[in-house]
Design a protein around this motif. Structure first.
Motif, short mmCIF file in Angstrom:
data_model
loop_
_atom_site.label_atom_id
_atom_site.label_comp_id
_atom_site.label_asym_id
_atom_site.label_seq_id
_atom_site.Cartn_x
_atom_site.Cartn_y
_atom_site.Cartn_z
N GLU A 37 0.84 -1.18 0.00
CA GLU A 37 0.00 0.00 0.00
C GLU A 37 0.88 1.24 0.00
O GLU A 37 1.88 1.31 0.70
N GLN A 83 -2.97 -0.23 -9.92
CA GLN A 83 -3.92 -0.31 -8.81
C GLN A 83 -3.38 0.41 -7.57
O GLN A 83 -4.12 1.13 -6.89
N GLN A 84 -2.10 0.24 -7.26
CA GLN A 84 -1.51 0.94 -6.12
C GLN A 84 -1.63 2.45 -6.28
O GLN A 84 -2.00 3.16 -5.34
N GLU A 87 -5.34 3.60 -5.96
CA GLU A 87 -5.81 3.56 -4.58
C GLU A 87 -5.23 4.70 -3.75
O GLU A 87 -5.93 5.32 -2.96
#
Length: 185
Positions: A37, A83-84, A87
């Motif tokens: 993340e 995607q990281q 997000e």
């Protein structure tokens, strides 16, 4: 949107830690999909502590900060996936901002890290992926004298009409100069 850092239990608002307190270790944090993340607030704190001006986020590259004109990778991060990146960026957007970005593939906004700094955020679609640049904006507007600008520039704020252009490359002080001129008025 004002971010609020939370204590470990996720319920108590606390002041944001410094990057050295929080550590820049994305490899130890995984989202629901098993990918590390991106802790955007921590990376921005790191940028400020290093005296950097910009954070650059793009797919297939680690988060990069600009310090004295040079780009350097943020320690503890590998190349970001789409995607990281999405997000991390969507975490600071309102639903309306997300919708606008998805429709136009570009978005400019302001982001504030309470007690630390404000940032001008530019989101764009590049080569089929999201990209982002976050530029630190100083809290304090410095006077023209402190910027080593000639005092006559302050007279531009008193002009009744006309067009004044302030030009230069990225990071040369255009916005800082304009803020000082406007503040003098």
């Amino acid at each position: 949107v004002s971010p609020v850092m939370r204590a470990d239990n996720g319920t108590i608002p606390v002041a944001p830690p410094t990057a050295s307190e929080a550590g820049i270790v994305a490899v130890d944090r995984t989202g629901g999909n098993g990918e590390p993340e991106v802790m955007l607030d921590e990376v921005l704190l790191y940028l400020l502590e290093k005296g950097g001006s910009d954070l650059h986020l793009s797919v297939n590259s680690p988060p990069m900060i600009r310090v004295h004109g040079d780009l350097e990778a943020v320690p503890g991060y590998r190349a970001l996936t789409g995607q990281q990146l999405q997000e991390a960026v969507y975490a600071i957007l309102t639903d309306r901002q997300k919708q606008k970005f998805e429709e136009t593939k570009e978005l400019d906004l302001a982001y504030q890290l309470p007690g630390a700094a404000r940032f001008r955020v530019n989101l764009m679609q590049q080569q089929g992926n999201m990209g982002a640049v976050l530029r630190a904006i100083p809290w304090e507007i410095l006077p023209l004298e402190a910027l080593r600008m000639p005092p006559i520039l302050g007279d531009f704020a008193d002009l009744p009409r006309g067009l004044v252009l302030v030009t230069g490359p990225t990071g040369s002080g255009k916005s800082t100069t304009l803020a000082a001129i406007i503040d003098k008025a």
